[in-house]
Motif scaffolding. Sequence first.
Motif, PDB file in Angstrom:
ATOM      1  N   UNK A   1       0.837  -1.206   0.000  1.00 21.84           N
ATOM      2  CA  UNK A   1       0.000   0.000   0.000  1.00 21.84           C
ATOM      3  C   UNK A   1       0.872   1.256   0.000  1.00 21.84           C
ATOM      4  N   UNK A   2       1.930   1.267   0.818  1.00 21.05           N
ATOM      5  CA  UNK A   2       2.826   2.431   0.900  1.00 21.05           C
ATOM      6  C   UNK A   2       3.508   2.676  -0.441  1.00 21.05           C
ATOM      7  N   UNK A   3       4.032   1.617  -1.052  1.00 17.29           N
ATOM      8  CA  UNK A   3       4.729   1.760  -2.326  1.00 17.29           C
ATOM      9  C   UNK A   3       3.768   2.234  -3.415  1.00 17.29           C
ATOM     10  N   UNK A   4       2.595   1.625  -3.486  1.00 13.43           N
ATOM     11  CA  UNK A   4       1.615   2.014  -4.508  1.00 13.43           C
ATOM     12  C   UNK A   4       1.201   3.480  -4.338  1.00 13.43           C
ATOM     13  N   UNK A   5       0.988   3.902  -3.102  1.00  8.41           N
ATOM     14  CA  UNK A   5       0.603   5.293  -2.856  1.00  8.41           C
ATOM     15  C   UNK A   5       1.725   6.249  -3.240  1.00  8.41           C
ATOM     16  N   UNK A   6       2.950   5.877  -2.888  1.00  9.16           N
ATOM     17  CA  UNK A   6       4.090   6.720  -3.238  1.00  9.16           C
ATOM     18  C   UNK A   6       4.278   6.848  -4.735  1.00  9.16           C
ATOM     19  N   UNK A   7       4.152   5.742  -5.442  1.00  9.03           N
ATOM     20  CA  UNK A   7       4.284   5.788  -6.896  1.00  9.03           C
ATOM     21  C   UNK A   7       3.175   6.619  -7.528  1.00  9.03           C
ATOM     22  N   UNK A   8       1.988   6.558  -6.959  1.00  8.46           N
ATOM     23  CA  UNK A   8       0.889   7.348  -7.499  1.00  8.46           C
ATOM     24  C   UNK A   8       1.156   8.845  -7.306  1.00  8.46           C
ATOM     25  N   UNK A   9       1.688   9.199  -6.145  1.00 10.82           N
ATOM     26  CA  UNK A   9       2.010  10.611  -5.897  1.00 10.82           C
ATOM     27  C   UNK A   9       3.067  11.092  -6.887  1.00 10.82           C
ATOM     28  N   UNK A  10       4.077  10.266  -7.143  1.00  5.51           N
ATOM     29  CA  UNK A  10       5.097  10.622  -8.128  1.00  5.51           C
ATOM     30  C   UNK A  10       4.449  10.845  -9.500  1.00  5.51           C
ATOM     31  N   UNK A  11       3.547   9.946  -9.863  1.00  6.53           N
ATOM     32  CA  UNK A  11       2.843  10.059 -11.138  1.00  6.53           C
ATOM     33  C   UNK A  11       2.040  11.364 -11.220  1.00  6.53           C
ATOM     34  N   UNK A  12       1.325  11.700 -10.155  1.00  9.18           N
ATOM     35  CA  UNK A  12       0.512  12.919 -10.154  1.00  9.18           C
ATOM     36  C   UNK A  12       1.375  14.173 -10.205  1.00  9.18           C
TER      37      UNK A  12
END
Length: 317
Positions: free
Chosen positions: A290-301
């Motif tokens: 969950x932490x990794x997926x959220x972090x990658x999404x923030x990078x994407x945004x």
Amino acid sequence: MSRTAETAPLPMADRVLAGVGLMIAFCIVAPLIDVSAKSAVQAVPVATVTFARFVVQGALMLPIVLAMGLPMRLSPIALRLLLLRAAALVCSTFSFVAAVQSMPIADALAIAFVEPFVILLIGRLVLAEQVGWRRMAASVVGFAGALLVIQPSFAAFGAVALFPLGTAVSFAIYMLVTRRLSREMHAVTMQLHTALAAALLCLPLFAAGAGLDLGALRLALPQTTDIWLWCAGTGAAATVAHMAITYALQFAPSATLAPLHYLEIVTATLFGYLFFGDFPGGMTWTGIGVIVASGLYIIHRERQMQGRLVPPPDAPR
């Protein structure tokens, strides 16, 4: 070979490849900071390991700065920012060493990886930066992932499971100060001065801890050669890791490097298993995901909505 050929800059593709290679090197070396610290802190107080990290890092960085001929003087504003940066790093390092004294490295690191979310929240709530609802939602989800890691760790180790959150908050402040300080001084000189300032800040803090008979804040000399080596290894690994990421960011865009930083969880898990026999459980792996997926999404945004590069979360130690 002519002098011109020797000093010609690398082609862009080669620079990016070099940056990626250095970022991977960082992800391999950075967990060795934690391995050394966890090994040393079984025999000496947390304060000793923390202090040794900065002393060794300063000793190793000094000849590098001198060899590069970098200026050593600090402006008044740089000095103030540097002291704040050093204080944040002392808190971050102390909290993480205290955590891995009992916790598996991968569990502590996973919780500390909420640092990018803390930066977003500080930016929104304190600095009044524009942060969209999607990234705020991703931050909330990332904290929920951290809770999935904290819950079994809290049951097993008690309040020590909260120390990595202290690391995350302290390192978020460290990163925010670093962004401002980078305008005032060279990144390599910054590493030297931060290590020296952190070592100096440790002395009155740990002297007060000894006076109050607080065991974790008491300095004590290692009694065996292996513990001396583990203490020194903490500073040596920190020096190599920070130099690697410093030059990685010079060679490649931070948006390219940011997703690679999550490889550190993989190497931390591997080293934790090889050195200490620790391996995350099912709940912990869920939280890490969950932490990794959220972090990658923030990078994407960040890349999609703002069109600017996002600095990768540095090693939260």
